[in-house]
Write an enzyme that holds these catalytic residues in place. Structure first.
Site, PDB file in Angstrom:
ATOM      1  N   TYR A 147       0.460  -1.322   0.011  1.00 22.90           N
ATOM      2  CA  TYR A 147       0.139   0.382  -0.187  1.00 22.90           C
ATOM      3  C   TYR A 147       1.047   1.313  -0.399  1.00 22.90           C
ATOM      4  CZ  TYR A 147      -3.000   3.753   1.681  1.00 22.90           C
ATOM      5  OH  TYR A 147      -3.223   5.429   1.953  1.00 22.90           O
ATOM      6  N   LYS A 151       0.440   3.825  -3.070  1.00 18.97           N
ATOM      7  CA  LYS A 151       0.809   5.535  -2.622  1.00 18.97           C
ATOM      8  C   LYS A 151       1.411   6.327  -3.311  1.00 18.97           C
ATOM      9  CE  LYS A 151      -3.139   6.387  -1.325  1.00 18.97           C
ATOM     10  NZ  LYS A 151      -4.018   6.719  -2.293  1.00 18.97           N
TER      11      LYS A 151
END
Length: 370
Positions: A147, A151
């Site tokens: 993640y 991002k």
């Protein structure tokens, strides 16, 4: 004026963003693109101005982006759940999906693109003190999970695409929470209820410090950033840390919720971070690859809990006019206290009903006997 599109706007943050936009004067159409939209009684807005579309429609982007003036991108695969360990899926959704959305926006003449980013783009398991947007992002190899890496890559791309006719901005949040938040807040509440909120862990000789992002403050920031991008000379291609103004202990922050649920704050203090790290690492591997369900605590969550990580909101104050409201933990505690009272009343009613039914059966049996 065109309409607004909120990708992934069917959740708690999306509801707060819609409310903030409407409170700040936007009364035109808002289209929410979300496969599972939810309703939150504590977050009220004019639903007659809001349409909901599903990701499952192959032509949804063509439909919703036609005539749109602004897109707010909230959708992402996060830290939690089984999908978090699937690198390909995470990057396909968070990076490739964002690139596809940006390109579609440019084709349809969308003028503003607001991206929900995260402090995870800056945190790699090393303490951060008053982190600034001017600090360079870490080496991608250092990120603690898929993640975080995804991002960071998506944020870089979004900001790189900003032009005077297609302005972009990225807002970095940490631990978005609120009364009806179904993610971070509910996870902590469940741990507290199950008496698993037992120990504090820190690499320091004290509880580590951090900041959080209430959904209300996040929503305010989106509205302010949109106003900035609307200006002819508006600042764009920038990232901003959006936090509550309070710096608190990582566990102290949740104390009002702990008391609301009738529990006591953690009393055990684990100072040996290496042992905690080893235990969580094994637990994470075992859960993901043997048991097939999400771990109670991930390596990222452990690290960000154990280390100071604070962020400067001065740039957001200066350029967006951002001034956060006080943190919302009192509201969160009141909400969970109310839920506990309702649950207690529900069980009291069930017990009373059963008691009356049993009593009635006894009376009927006695009458038939005589």
């Amino acid at each position: 004026m065109g309409h607004y599109v909120i990708i992934g706007g069917g959740g708690y943050l999306g509801a707060n963003v819609i409310r903030a936009l409407q409170r700040n004067g936007y009364q035109e159409r808002i289209i929410v693109v979300d496969p599972t939209p939810m309703e939150f009684p504590t977050v009220q807005f004019n639903r007659q101005r809001v349409d909901v579309k599903s990701f499952l429609d192959a032509h949804v982007l063509q439909e919703v982006l036609t005539g749109a003036e602004a897109v707010i991108h909230l959708a992402a695969v996060g830290h939690m759940g089984m999908v978090a360990c699937d690198r390909k899926f995470v990057f396909d959704f968070n990076v490739a999906g964002t690139k596809k959305l940006v390109e579609a926006c440019k084709i349809h003449g969308v003028s503003r693109f607001l991206y929900a980013s995260s402090v995870a783009v800056a945190f790699v398991g090393v303490p951060l003190l008053n982190a600034s947007e001017n600090d360079p992002l870490p080496n991608p190899k250092l990120y603690l999970d898929h993640y975080s890496a995804s991002k960071a890559e998506a944020e870089k791309f979004v900001l790189s695409q900003s032009t005077p006719t297609f302005k972009t901005v990225a807002l970095r949040f940490r631990g978005i929470y609120g009364a009806e938040d179904p993610n971070v807040t509910r996870k902590v509440a469940d741990l507290i209820r199950k008496r698993l909120f037992l120990a504090r862990v820190s690499i320091h000789d004290r509880e580590s410090n951090s900041m959080a992002s209430s959904a209300a403050n996040c929503a305010q920031a989106f509205s302010l950033a949109d106003n900035m991008l609307k200006k002819t000379d508006g600042i764009h291609a920038q990232s901003y840390y959006i936090m509550d103004k309070e710096i608190t202990g990582q566990y102290e922050f949740w104390t009002p919720l702990v008391h609301a649920l009738g529990r006591t704050p953690p009393s055990i203090f684990l100072k040996n971070y290496k042992i905690a790290k080893a235990v969580v690492y094994v637990q994470q591997l075992f859960c993901y690859h043997v048991l097939g369900f999400a771990p109670i605590l991930t390596m990222f969550e452990l690290a960000i809990l154990a280390m100071d990580n604070t962020y400067s909101i001065e740039k957001a104050r200066r350029e967006l006019g951002y001034e956060p409201e006080p943190n919302s933990m009192a509201e969160v505690a009141a909400h969970y206290r109310m839920l506990a009272t309702r649950e207690k009343s529900k069980w009291n009613w069930i017990i009373w009903t059963i008691s009356v039914a049993v009593f009635a059966m006894i009376i009927i049996s006695l009458m038939s006997f005589f």
